[in-house]
Scaffold this active site. Structure first.
Site: not given
Ligand code: F6R
Length: 607
Positions: A2, A27, A73, A99-100, A480, A484, A487, A503, A602
């Site tokens: 928030c 935010r 939020w 907030n919180g 992971e 990272k 991407e 293998h 996103k």
């Molecule tokens: C990688 C990334 C994506 C999401 C994926 C799922 O950094 O952000 O791989 O993790 O698209 O997204 P959510 O978690 O929103 O279902």
């Protein structure tokens, strides 16, 4: 998270509050509102974008030179007009933004309701306005102090009252709060960008402090009422830097927020003895005891979080656990029994494939638990039970803090399920609780060694391929780390279990090819070292993520990114952080648009 805004001075407060809230839009929020005092306090608030609030104010502006505002939020209660802030007590004389989280709000609400109080929202925040009004006895500061003494949790709250119309009283307990100092006017905000174009002189309020704000300035006190001398901080950042908290990118800011995110995700949910309290999880001990298995489904980074969950559930619960990509599971015609729990993990709660896979659960008569960061998201609406991760809005497309919060969620679930199934004894429960409570400090420690990731980034920036290896939980972290890196740096990378290298992929390991090995699982340490030796024998460049006390790895690795020694079960939470930093710095050195990588969105709301 928030946003909070406050103003007291000689200008009309309304436009200044709305302007400040708009500057906090980055935010993330789902409703907005302001309250202005002109003898009588009036409130305008609306679900959705600030434009909805502005439309209300165009028809009916709020007159007055002191006021508070908020972008919400959602945490307790859906994003609706009624749940939007500010909240008033029934008389309307005391108005609060917050907030919180107030952890004991239900007990307070029940107590107030028993005394006849009626509430107009489902929020935890509204109880604050009721409490301040109840405790008021001619001194607003004292009433706020008494209110704080009754509330548990991590929050910032800001109060105005018709009874003392010249001041704003605010308290900080973990959630941020700053005071902007003007000429004959004073601003209050959750974040510097809200008012940076109006002043560059700030008082930064610390935890457990209270501030009394008037047009002439601000007085800072401890919650107990002792005076605090706070130096003025002059901010040189430009507006864009300020939004990013002084970091160059949101991704880096979010990586550095992880200690706070862990603390917030744990807040009020984990006792020292390992007892877990989950507010939106409805199933009982009998249901848990009868479980025959768990399915975890998700995509991308959330799937990688699920891989950690799978290993933890298997180890701690001794319960068969499958983790499946949602886009695979939805077409796989899986055999899911009614006594199996489906866990769907999604930061956004809107990923189309994850929603489709999660919906398989009811067809098989099984419950679906959502782990998500977004209150009121589609996934949360489909779910029987919900774990909200409280990571706050994640702006960088590459997920970091949301992932860490997903891990914490699964540790808590494992403790909760394990206690009911009798597979987690008090010794293990206490050990995990202790480790989790110390985790924010451990992550701070890892973040303080960012230079180690920078050194690795400088070595691999021009590589064509990078391989990530590990075993068990380390393999999940390797997955992971590899995602990272690819991407945001567009550097090809691949993760595999350390034992799989020989293998096939070993054929690609030649002179100088970087191989990142994650080495936190002591039980399989020697086995992983065998793979390291295979790489070394072919001239590969070993880069390691290892515990502080691991000296053995120095024989093989050219560079090591260190994490503090800790319980192997919890180590993934710390081990991912150097890999996030590595990805960030490689992308930075390559000059990419880190927060908006090419071809990615996103939230993937299409199949
Ligand atoms: C990688 C990334 C994506 C999401 C994926 C799922 O950094 O952000 O791989 O993790 O698209 O997204 P959510 O978690 O929103 O279902």
């Amino acid at each position: 998270m928030c946003g909070i805004m406050g103003y007291v001075g000689s200008q009309q407060a309304g436009p200044i509050l709305v302007d400040g809230l708009k500057r906090l839009e980055y935010r993330g929020y789902d409703s907005a509102g302001i309250a202005v005092n002109n003898g009588t306090i009036r409130v305008q608030k609306a679900e959705g974008k600030i434009a909805n609030l502005q439309a209300l104010l165009e028809k009916d502006a709020l007159d007055g030179c002191i006021g508070i505002g908020h972008t919400r939020w959602a945490t307790h209660g859906a994003p609706t007009d009624a749940n939007a802030h500010p909240h008033a007590d029934p008389s309307g004389e005391f108005v609060v933004v917050h907030n919180g989280i107030i952890e004991n709000f239900q007990a307070i609400r029940d107590e107030l309701a028993a005394a006849g109080a009626e509430f107009s929202s489902e929020t935890d925040s509204e109880v604050l306005a009721h409490l301040v009004a109840r405790e008021y006895d001619g001194d607003l500061v004292a009433a706020v102090r008494k209110t704080v003494a009754l509330c548990e949790g991590a929050y910032a709250m800001v109060v105005i009252s018709q009874r003392e119309p010249e001041k704003i009283v605010a308290v900080r307990k973990i959630s941020p709060l700053v005071i902007g100092l003007g000429e004959g006017e004073t601003y209050l905000a959750s974040d510097i960008p809200a008012v940076l174009h109006r002043t560059r002189d700030f008082l930064i309020i610390e935890d457990d402090e209270m501030v009394i704000v008037t047009a002439e300035g601000a007085r800072v006190e401890t919650i107990e009422g002792d005076p605090v001398v706070r130096e003025v901080t002059h901010i040189d950042w430009d507006a864009e830097q300020a939004e990013k908290g002084g970091y160059d990118h949101f991704m880096l800011k979010e990586i550095h927020e992880q200690p706070t995110v862990i603390a917030e995700t744990l807040q009020g949910r984990l006792d020292e003895d390992g007892t877990v309290w989950l507010e939106d999880v409805e199933f009982d001990d009998e249901y848990i005891a009868d479980l025959t298995g768990v399915w975890i489904t998700a995509c991308g980074t959330a799937y990688h979080a699920g891989l950690i969950g799978q290993e933890i559930f298997r180890r701690v619960l001794r319960l068969p656990t499958n983790v499946e990509y949602a886009h695979e599971l939805r077409y796989a015609d899986p055999i899911i029994g009614p006594r199996e729990l489906m866990i769907a993990i999604s930061q956004s709660g809107e990923t189309a494939d994850t929603l489709a896979a999660a919906r398989i659960a009811p067809d098989h008569g099984s419950r679906m638990l959502a782990i998500t960061n977004v209150v009121g998201s589609t996934l949360s609406r489909y779910a029987d039970d919900i774990f909200y991760t409280r990571a706050g809005p994640e702006i960088s497309v590459a997920s970091t803090k949301a992932y860490i919060a997903m891990l914490i969620a699964q540790y808590l679930l494992a403790l909760r399920l394990g206690a009911a199934r009798g597979t987690v004894d008090s010794e293990l429960a206490q050990r995990v609780a202790h480790g989790l409570h110390r985790m924010p400090g451990a992550i701070e420690e890892v973040l303080s060694r960012e230079h180690e990731a920078v050194a690795v980034a400088e070595r691999i920036v021009d590589a064509d391929d990078v391989y990530f290896i590990g075993r068990g939980l380390d393999y999940a972290i390797a997955m992971e780390g590899s995602l990272k890196l690819k991407e945001i740096s567009y550097l090809h990378s691949e993760a595999m279990p350390a034992g799989e290298l020989k293998h096939g992929t070993l054929a690609l390991i030649t002179d100088g090819v970087p191989v990142v090995v994650v080495l936190t699982q002591r039980a399989v340490y020697d086995k992983t070292i065998s793979a390291v030796q295979e790489v070394k024998a072919r001239g590969g460049m070993i880069i390691a993520v290892a515990y502080d006390t691991d000296t053995e790895i120095e024989k093989y690795a050219e560079l090591v990114m260190r994490i503090p020694d800790m319980d192997d079960l919890l180590a993934p939470v710390a081990a991912v952080v150097p890999l996030q930093l590595l990805a960030y710095h490689v992308a930075r050195l390559r000059g990419h648009d880190i927060d908006q990588p090419r071809n990615l969105a996103k939230s993937v709301t299409v199949e």
